[in-house]
Design a protein around this motif. Structure first.
Motif, PDB file in Angstrom:
ATOM      1  N   GLY A   4     -46.654   1.747  -2.367  1.00 26.65           N
ATOM      2  CA  GLY A   4     -45.247   2.128  -2.407  1.00 26.65           C
ATOM      3  C   GLY A   4     -44.785   2.879  -1.174  1.00 26.65           C
ATOM      4  N   SER A   5     -45.656   2.978  -0.178  1.00 28.47           N
ATOM      5  CA  SER A   5     -45.314   3.707   1.046  1.00 28.47           C
ATOM      6  C   SER A   5     -44.512   2.823   2.007  1.00 28.47           C
ATOM      7  N   ALA A   6     -44.039   3.433   3.072  1.00 26.91           N
ATOM      8  CA  ALA A   6     -43.357   2.668   4.115  1.00 26.91           C
ATOM      9  C   ALA A   6     -44.314   1.654   4.725  1.00 26.91           C
ATOM     10  N   HIS A   7     -45.587   2.027   4.823  1.00 25.53           N
ATOM     11  CA  HIS A   7     -46.565   1.083   5.373  1.00 25.53           C
ATOM     12  C   HIS A   7     -46.679  -0.143   4.466  1.00 25.53           C
ATOM     13  N   ALA A   8     -46.703   0.092   3.161  1.00 27.98           N
ATOM     14  CA  ALA A   8     -46.805  -1.035   2.222  1.00 27.98           C
ATOM     15  C   ALA A   8     -45.598  -1.961   2.364  1.00 27.98           C
ATOM     16  N   ALA A   9     -44.433  -1.380   2.541  1.00 25.47           N
ATOM     17  CA  ALA A   9     -43.228  -2.202   2.714  1.00 25.47           C
ATOM     18  C   ALA A   9     -43.324  -3.014   3.998  1.00 25.47           C
ATOM     19  N   GLY A  10     -43.812  -2.402   5.062  1.00 25.60           N
ATOM     20  CA  GLY A  10     -43.982  -3.113   6.328  1.00 25.60           C
ATOM     21  C   GLY A  10     -44.994  -4.238   6.203  1.00 25.60           C
ATOM     22  N   LEU A  11     -46.062  -3.989   5.461  1.00 15.95           N
ATOM     23  CA  LEU A  11     -47.074  -5.018   5.226  1.00 15.95           C
ATOM     24  C   LEU A  11     -46.467  -6.197   4.480  1.00 15.95           C
ATOM     25  N   ARG A  12     -45.693  -5.924   3.448  1.00 16.19           N
ATOM     26  CA  ARG A  12     -45.106  -7.009   2.668  1.00 16.19           C
ATOM     27  C   ARG A  12     -44.118  -7.819   3.510  1.00 16.19           C
ATOM     28  N   GLU A  13     -43.405  -7.133   4.384  1.00 15.96           N
ATOM     29  CA  GLU A  13     -42.459  -7.862   5.247  1.00 15.96           C
ATOM     30  C   GLU A  13     -43.200  -8.725   6.263  1.00 15.96           C
ATOM     31  N   ALA A  14     -44.262  -8.198   6.828  1.00 15.31           N
ATOM     32  CA  ALA A  14     -45.023  -8.977   7.816  1.00 15.31           C
ATOM     33  C   ALA A  14     -45.648 -10.198   7.158  1.00 15.31           C
ATOM     34  N   VAL A  15     -46.168 -10.000   5.945  1.00 18.16           N
ATOM     35  CA  VAL A  15     -46.749 -11.141   5.229  1.00 18.16           C
ATOM     36  C   VAL A  15     -45.665 -12.172   4.914  1.00 18.16           C
ATOM     37  N   ALA A  16     -44.496 -11.713   4.542  1.00 13.73           N
ATOM     38  CA  ALA A  16     -43.396 -12.640   4.256  1.00 13.73           C
ATOM     39  C   ALA A  16     -43.052 -13.464   5.495  1.00 13.73           C
ATOM     40  N   ASP A  17     -43.051 -12.830   6.649  1.00 12.87           N
ATOM     41  CA  ASP A  17     -42.756 -13.555   7.887  1.00 12.87           C
ATOM     42  C   ASP A  17     -43.847 -14.590   8.185  1.00 12.87           C
ATOM     43  N   LEU A  18     -45.089 -14.184   7.983  1.00 11.46           N
ATOM     44  CA  LEU A  18     -46.196 -15.111   8.226  1.00 11.46           C
ATOM     45  C   LEU A  18     -46.145 -16.269   7.230  1.00 11.46           C
ATOM     46  N   GLU A  19     -45.836 -15.922   6.012  1.00 12.17           N
ATOM     47  CA  GLU A  19     -45.733 -16.942   4.964  1.00 12.17           C
ATOM     48  C   GLU A  19     -44.600 -17.932   5.286  1.00 12.17           C
ATOM     49  N   ALA A  20     -43.502 -17.423   5.762  1.00 16.55           N
ATOM     50  CA  ALA A  20     -42.371 -18.288   6.112  1.00 16.55           C
ATOM     51  C   ALA A  20     -42.763 -19.237   7.239  1.00 16.55           C
ATOM     52  N   ALA A  21     -43.487 -18.724   8.207  1.00 17.80           N
ATOM     53  CA  ALA A  21     -43.944 -19.578   9.312  1.00 17.80           C
ATOM     54  C   ALA A  21     -44.883 -20.660   8.793  1.00 17.80           C
ATOM     55  N   SER A  22     -45.753 -20.284   7.871  1.00 18.05           N
ATOM     56  CA  SER A  22     -46.712 -21.236   7.320  1.00 18.05           C
ATOM     57  C   SER A  22     -45.993 -22.364   6.588  1.00 18.05           C
ATOM     58  N   ARG A  23     -44.998 -21.994   5.789  1.00 13.59           N
ATOM     59  CA  ARG A  23     -44.266 -23.013   5.026  1.00 13.59           C
ATOM     60  C   ARG A  23     -43.424 -23.886   5.959  1.00 13.59           C
ATOM     61  N   SER A  24     -42.937 -23.274   7.020  1.00 12.72           N
ATOM     62  CA  SER A  24     -42.125 -24.025   7.960  1.00 12.72           C
ATOM     63  C   SER A  24     -42.970 -25.018   8.761  1.00 12.72           C
ATOM     64  N   TRP A  25     -44.140 -24.548   9.220  1.00 12.81           N
ATOM     65  CA  TRP A  25     -44.943 -25.385  10.115  1.00 12.81           C
ATOM     66  C   TRP A  25     -45.887 -26.310   9.360  1.00 12.81           C
ATOM     67  N   TYR A  26     -46.392 -25.838   8.205  1.00 14.04           N
ATOM     68  CA  TYR A  26     -47.414 -26.611   7.498  1.00 14.04           C
ATOM     69  C   TYR A  26     -46.966 -27.026   6.096  1.00 14.04           C
ATOM     70  N   ASP A  27     -45.795 -26.569   5.708  1.00 14.77           N
ATOM     71  CA  ASP A  27     -45.268 -26.890   4.384  1.00 14.77           C
ATOM     72  C   ASP A  27     -46.228 -26.449   3.276  1.00 14.77           C
ATOM     73  N   ALA A  28     -46.858 -25.317   3.491  1.00 10.45           N
ATOM     74  CA  ALA A  28     -47.814 -24.791   2.500  1.00 10.45           C
ATOM     75  C   ALA A  28     -47.993 -23.294   2.737  1.00 10.45           C
ATOM     76  N   PRO A  29     -48.335 -22.589   1.690  1.00 10.90           N
ATOM     77  CA  PRO A  29     -48.601 -21.153   1.886  1.00 10.90           C
ATOM     78  C   PRO A  29     -49.895 -20.929   2.669  1.00 10.90           C
ATOM     79  N   VAL A  30     -50.000 -19.754   3.254  1.00 10.19           N
ATOM     80  CA  VAL A  30     -51.159 -19.430   4.097  1.00 10.19           C
ATOM     81  C   VAL A  30     -52.457 -19.653   3.335  1.00 10.19           C
ATOM     82  N   ALA A  31     -52.460 -19.250   2.086  1.00 14.62           N
ATOM     83  CA  ALA A  31     -53.701 -19.301   1.309  1.00 14.62           C
ATOM     84  C   ALA A  31     -54.184 -20.727   1.069  1.00 14.62           C
ATOM     85  N   GLU A  32     -53.303 -21.696   1.222  1.00 14.12           N
ATOM     86  CA  GLU A  32     -53.718 -23.082   0.969  1.00 14.12           C
ATOM     87  C   GLU A  32     -54.028 -23.848   2.246  1.00 14.12           C
TER      88      GLU A  32
END
Lengths: 536, 192
Positions: free
Chosen positions: B92-120
């Protein structure tokens, strides 16, 4: 991190009525004075910075490890509050060298606590350099012992070059490191003596604080509290009745011809307050102490408060670093702890007009820390691990500190071109280094190099006269002298000009020696407390 | 070498995160800062919360997937280690919020470039994705570009956790790495 909490919480920062003593600065000197006087006097302590939350120390440790944070970021130094200038021939990185807040620079110090040597108090007579102090080692000796008990010093009596002492250190010394054992063989064959080194760091439980648990980030933050910092004495002073007001930068000292009458301080709500008291102890370190006096100029003191001698701000000194490092073809086990355990004072008292006193330090933290290295670079996975294994494990280094002689053209002044967040001119650290110090760095380098060569090390770096930097020990800017024309304070650290204003700080050192200054600061602070108590 | 619970606790100690509270929140079914909950990742479901950060399950699956790229082959039990570390990090810290945002950005890139989530993604595609964002050459910066934030919150959080732990340190040859309170004895010992 909750560092900003004390700014917004509803805290009463109003002045204390009928205060006996006002201490400016909650670093080690101010904390010790406040603690000593709090039981019998009404004491108020004003500090420019915040009261840091102890619960944040691990988060500050993360900042110390991660590459995106610079050293000042660890303790929130910087910005308009801490703006500064550096007009001398050598840049002075002031904000790397201080912490503003309750605890002061002991929050980020390394925690090395040696006594000055006897000749350091008589440098003019014994070495032909600088003035003699108006006090001798014997005057400070009982206070050194007391300071060692107060801070909690782990040490041993195996140093044949140390000044005489009357009792063992409060705690046993930390045992030598594995790399010390490698150095020992080389030093023995060269006829160089190694010995233990006193640490203000608990080698066993002490004063309710933990022993060292090996976080390895001593400088700039000790999460365990094993390393002494001045919050120990601030807390004790408060429990004895002292009032500590944080985020209360003193703007000026109001005064008449003979006495300080009030410290005018600002608070986060934009207000200014006057703290009156019978006595004032200025304990703001070697930069902010002269700055506050210069900012307090008046009709009585047009060149700055307590500056009839014209020496306020003059004779700024720091210790110079000299070092040599390299690699061996065997493991050296570095970076387990962030402090060193062996030193050499053998060459210290050979000082004269040409060569300054210097000491050697055998590092336990040579070369890269793997976790820090892992966070930089373009590699990861197996390639990163291969790099870390290649980088880590066989470094060695010998450091050292060298005395700088006092010189009028090395000084702390005010920069009229730039102001801080309250509109006051910022400090200008105009730092220059004398030729004797530079020669001595070369001499130290020669010995350091010989030790590493004897070890069979491949030398990778040398910090010599051209690359040297400061050890962040600010000294000399309100120096002590029996002669009111030659110094700011007398032998009791009372200002010559004012009857009720003392200075407790390394700023009173007439010469610096080459020993880390904090134990001497602490001893002088305890002595100041005795003087204040007898006068107020 | 197997990463243990002790390693995860040590990694959390190095960053001052409090694991216990977050564990309670997660096992209660999410809520608070991680309000999107653990069931969001489905067909066309939400992968981020109202603030633009990834939900907790996405953070966990993404971090485990990235760890498989940035950790050396020599370590095992990575999923449990990362999961345990995140129990504390997602506090629940500011760091946790930053982590979730960074993951969201990475996830968006993954779906955009590979049409799949990072984990897949395959391991090769995950590595290519990370390098494609620039996280390999970026310097970490919590307030920086996407590359700098992915480096800070994702790549370097994982590397900090590993190499500040006793097992991670031992891989390099130091059983008491910086950040780990491993006692004041190991510095005296010679090499094994």
């Amino acid at each position: 991190m909750s560092g900003g909490d004390t700014e917004t919480r509803d805290i009463d920062r109003s002045p204390v009525a009928n205060a006996d003593v006002c201490v400016v600065g909650a670093g080690p000197a101010g904390a010790l004075v406040a603690d000593r006087l709090a039981a019998d006097r009404d004491v108020v302590v004003l500090d420019a910075g915040p009261r840091f939350d102890p619960a944040d120390r691990l988060a500050r440790q993360e900042r110390a490890i991660r590459p995106s944070y610079d050293r000042p970021d660890v303790w929130d130094v910087g910005g308009d509050r801490d703006a500064h200038a550096s007009s001398g021939e050598r840049f002075y990185p002031l904000n790397h060298a201080r912490v503003k807040g309750v605890g002061g620079s002991t929050l980020h110090w390394q925690g090395m606590v040696m006594r000055l040597h006897e000749d350091d108090f008589n440098s003019g007579t014994a070495r032909g350099v600088g003035p003699d102090w108006p006090i001798d080692y014997a005057d400070l000796r009982p206070y050194y012992a007391e300071a060692e008990r107060e801070l909690g010093v782990a040490g041993a009596s195996d140093n044949p070059y140390a000044p005489p002492r009357e009792e063992p250190h409060p705690m046993p010394a930390f045992e030598p490191s594995y790399s010390d054992s490698l150095f020992a063989e080389a030093c023995e064959s060269l006829g160089i003596d190694m010995h233990s080194v006193p640490n203000a760091r608990n080698s066993e439980p002490y004063d309710g604080r933990s022993p060292c648990v090996g976080y390895g980030t001593c400088q700039p933050v000790c999460p365990s509290g094993a390393k002494y910092d001045a919050t120990v004495h601030v807390d004790r002073a408060e429990s004895n009745g002292a009032t500590v007001i944080d985020r209360a930068p003193v703007q000026r000292l109001e005064h008449d011809a003979d006495r300080v009458t009030a410290a005018v301080y600002a608070t986060p709500d934009g207000e200014e307050h006057r703290q009156a008291a019978d006595a004032f102890v200025v304990a703001c370190g070697g930069v902010e102490t002269p700055r506050l006096l210069l900012l307090s100029d008046s009709e009585h003191y047009p060149d700055g408060l307590a500056n009839s001698s014209g020496t306020v701000g003059r004779f700024f000194m720091d210790h110079l670093f000299a070092g040599v490092g390299g690699v061996l073809d065997e493991p050296t086990r570095q970076n387990h702890v962030g402090f060193y355990t062996s030193a050499c004072d053998q060459f210290y008292d050979g000082a004269d007009e040409d060569i300054a006193p210097f000491k050697l330090e055998f590092f336990n933290y040579a070369g890269p820390s793997p976790v820090e290295s892992a966070l930089s670079g373009d590699d990861w996975g197996d390639a990163l691990l291969d790099r870390l294994r290649e980088e880590y494990g066989n470094h060695v280094a010998v450091g050292g500190l060298v005395e700088q002689r006092p010189s009028a053209d090395s000084y702390v002044g005010l920069d009229p071109e730039r102001t801080d967040d309250h509109g006051n001119p910022v400090p200008d650290v105009h730092w220059s280094v004398d030729d004797r110090a530079l020669r001595t760095i070369e001499r130290a380098n020669g010995i350091q190099r010989s030790i590493l060569e004897e070890l069979g090390a491949e030398i990778e770096w040398v910090t010599g006269p051209d690359a040297t930097g400061p050890a962040y020990h600010h000294m000399g800017t309100t120096r002590m002298s029996d002669d009111p024309d030659r110094g700011v304070v007398d032998a009791g650290c009372l200002t010559h000009d004012l009857d009720n204003c003392w200075i407790a700080s390394s700023s009173v050192f007439p010469t610096s020696g080459a020993m880390n200054p904090t134990l001497t600061i602490a001893a002088l602070a305890l002595r100041v407390a005795d003087h204040v108590e007898s006068r107020v | 070498m197997e990463l243990t619970r002790r390693d995860a606790v040590a990694a959390l100690a190095a960053v001052g995160a409090a694991g216990g509270v977050a564990v309670g929140v997660r096992h209660a079914g999410g809520g608070g800062q991680d309000a999107a909950g653990g069931e969001a990742d489905g067909d066309g479901g939400r992968h981020d919360d109202a603030d633009g950060g990834a939900d907790e399950e996405t953070v966990r699956s993404t971090m485990v997937a990235v760890a498989a790229v940035v950790y050396p082959d020599a370590v095992s039990n990575v999923e449990a280690f990362v999961d345990r570390f995140l129990d504390g990090r997602l506090d629940g810290s500011a760091h946790a919020a930053g982590l979730r945002e960074a993951v969201a950005d990475l996830e968006a890139a993954s779906r955009s470039w590979y049409d799949a989530p990072v984990a897949e993604l395959s391991a090769a595609d995950r590595e290519e994705l990370l390098r494609g964002t620039g996280a390999d050459t970026a310097e970490e910066d919590p307030d920086g570009t996407t590359a700098e934030r992915v480096r800070y919150y994702v790549v370097n959080d994982l590397l900090l956790a590993l190499y500040a732990s006793p097992t991670g340190g031992e891989l390099v040859g130091i059983e008491n790495p910086q950040g780990h309170p491993g006692g004041a004895e190991s510095y005296r010992r010679g090499p094994k």
